[in-house]
Design an enzyme around this catalytic site. Structure first.
Site, PDB file in Angstrom:
ATOM      1  N   ASP A 245       0.694   2.107   4.809  1.00 27.98           N
ATOM      2  CA  ASP A 245       1.335   3.305   4.262  1.00 27.98           C
ATOM      3  C   ASP A 245       2.492   3.751   5.147  1.00 27.98           C
ATOM      4  O   ASP A 245       2.564   3.392   6.324  1.00 27.98           O
ATOM      5  CB  ASP A 245       0.323   4.448   4.172  1.00 27.98           C
TER       6      ASP A 245
ATOM      7  N   ASP B  12       2.658   0.562  -0.563  1.00 25.95           N
ATOM      8  CA  ASP B  12       1.381   1.254  -0.688  1.00 25.95           C
ATOM      9  C   ASP B  12       1.655   2.760  -0.771  1.00 25.95           C
ATOM     10  O   ASP B  12       2.614   3.183  -1.404  1.00 25.95           O
ATOM     11  CB  ASP B  12       0.469   0.887   0.482  1.00 25.95           C
TER      12      ASP B  12
ATOM     13  N   ASP C 139      -1.271   8.972   2.995  1.00 32.98           N
ATOM     14  CA  ASP C 139      -2.666   8.944   2.569  1.00 32.98           C
ATOM     15  C   ASP C 139      -3.580   9.530   3.648  1.00 32.98           C
ATOM     16  O   ASP C 139      -3.367   9.310   4.847  1.00 32.98           O
ATOM     17  CB  ASP C 139      -3.102   7.519   2.265  1.00 32.98           C
TER      18      ASP C 139
ATOM     19  N   ARG D   7      -0.252  10.248  -8.002  1.00 32.40           N
ATOM     20  CA  ARG D   7      -0.833  10.734  -6.746  1.00 32.40           C
ATOM     21  C   ARG D   7       0.041  11.806  -6.096  1.00 32.40           C
ATOM     22  O   ARG D   7       0.624  11.609  -5.048  1.00 32.40           O
ATOM     23  CB  ARG D   7      -1.093   9.581  -5.776  1.00 32.40           C
TER      24      ARG D   7
END
Length: 317
Positions: free
Chosen positions: A131, A160, A164, A216
């Site tokens: 990430d 990715d 996160d 997301r």
């Protein structure tokens, strides 16, 4: 001296009606977290009180942020590569304003505590590297004024996540940051099968700008999330509360979105004061009604202007 009195009165009026912001654009490398879950459990101070190092290469950056001693690492210059740099405990990572972003180089905050990442600009970190910023199994982390992006000209799995938060992280605050031009922006909770660990997650999002994101924004599993005063623009998806997550959503604004707030697999939300941009709250009501810290809500009508003018790599040190 009437003109002086008039000037003072005018200034007072301007101050009274100016939109408040969480943080001034002038900042110090010793700043500590002042909002959200990162303020609890002793707070988040990063490398304040430790050494200060300026780095200009990937090798120097990797070395400087390692270890658990108190330290502040200032990034100056363009750094490229295809990797995730592991950040140690008690560390502040600071980016200088208006630099070419770190291209292909992300940060991994894994099994550590007391970390601050501010004013960095990261782009196009390949999925094979990880990430843009991954916070995993860590506690007391403040991510502030970062600018994270990629592109949507490749497939959705070419990159990715941008930011996160997984594997049971606690005490995480994400503020004043810009996430843009990406498929999967911010995932909270590792997987559908990781509930035993991820139900402990506590994360705050405030003053962030999600724009041109496919999904997301964020997606939250199992844990507890507080989102206030964020601006969502031209995104393909909304806040997704999942797998028993409890989310408090206050005074956020959406524009040009396909969805604003919804649940899948038994997620919950309490929503107050939001401008859904003509959309609706599709999530069932939860039981998270009050955050366990003090904070100030910006009026919903002032959110867009405040966030778009301040989010991202806008700080001066």
């Amino acid at each position: 001296m009437k003109w002086i009195s008039s000037l003072i009165a005018f200034a007072a009026v301007q101050t009274a009606f100016a939109a408040p912001v969480e943080l001034a654009k002038r900042a110090a490398v010793t700043d500590v977290a002042t909002v959200g879950y990162a303020t609890l459990n002793g707070g988040t101070t990063g490398g304040s009180g430790g050494t200060t190092t300026t780095v200009t290469t990937l090798a120097a950056l990797t070395s400087a942020v390692a270890g658990n001693a108190k330290k502040t690492v200032i990034i100056s210059g363009t750094i490229t590569g295809s990797t995730s740099v592991k950040v140690g405990s008690n560390t502040s990572v600071i980016g200088k304003k208006d630099l070419v972003p770190l291209v292909g180089v992300g940060f991994r905050v894994l099994n550590v505590e007391n970390v601050i990442i501010r004013n960095v600009k990261v782009s196009k970190v390949l999925a094979s590297a990880g990430d843009a910023i991954a916070v995993q199994a860590s506690k007391q982390v403040w991510v502030d004024h970062v600018d994270l992006s990629s592109d949507k000209t490749h497939g959705k799995d070419f990159y990715d996540g941008l930011l996160d938060v997984t594997h049971g992280c606690t005490g995480v605050t994400i503020t004043n940051s810009k996430l843009s031009e990406h498929y999967k922006a911010s995932l909270v909770g590792h997987s559908n099968n990781n509930g035993a660990q991820d139900k402990a997650i506590t994360v705050t999002y405030s003053g962030n700008y999600f724009t041109n994101i496919n999904s997301r924004t964020p997606s939250l599993r199992f844990g507890t999330g507080h989102l206030f005063n964020n601006f969502f623009e031209n995104n393909g998806d909304g806040i997704n509360t999942r797998k028993g997550a409890q989310v408090l959503v206050e005074n956020n604004v959406w524009s040009g979105a396909k969805r604003a707030l919804y649940a899948t697999d038994g997620g919950f939300a309490v929503a107050t004061g939001n401008d859904f941009g003509g959309l609706t709250n599709e999530a069932p009501a939860g039981n998270f009604t009050k955050a366990p810290y003090t904070y100030s809500l910006l009026a919903t009508t002032a959110v867009k202007a405040s966030v778009t003018s301040s989010a991202g790599q806008t700080l001066e040190f």
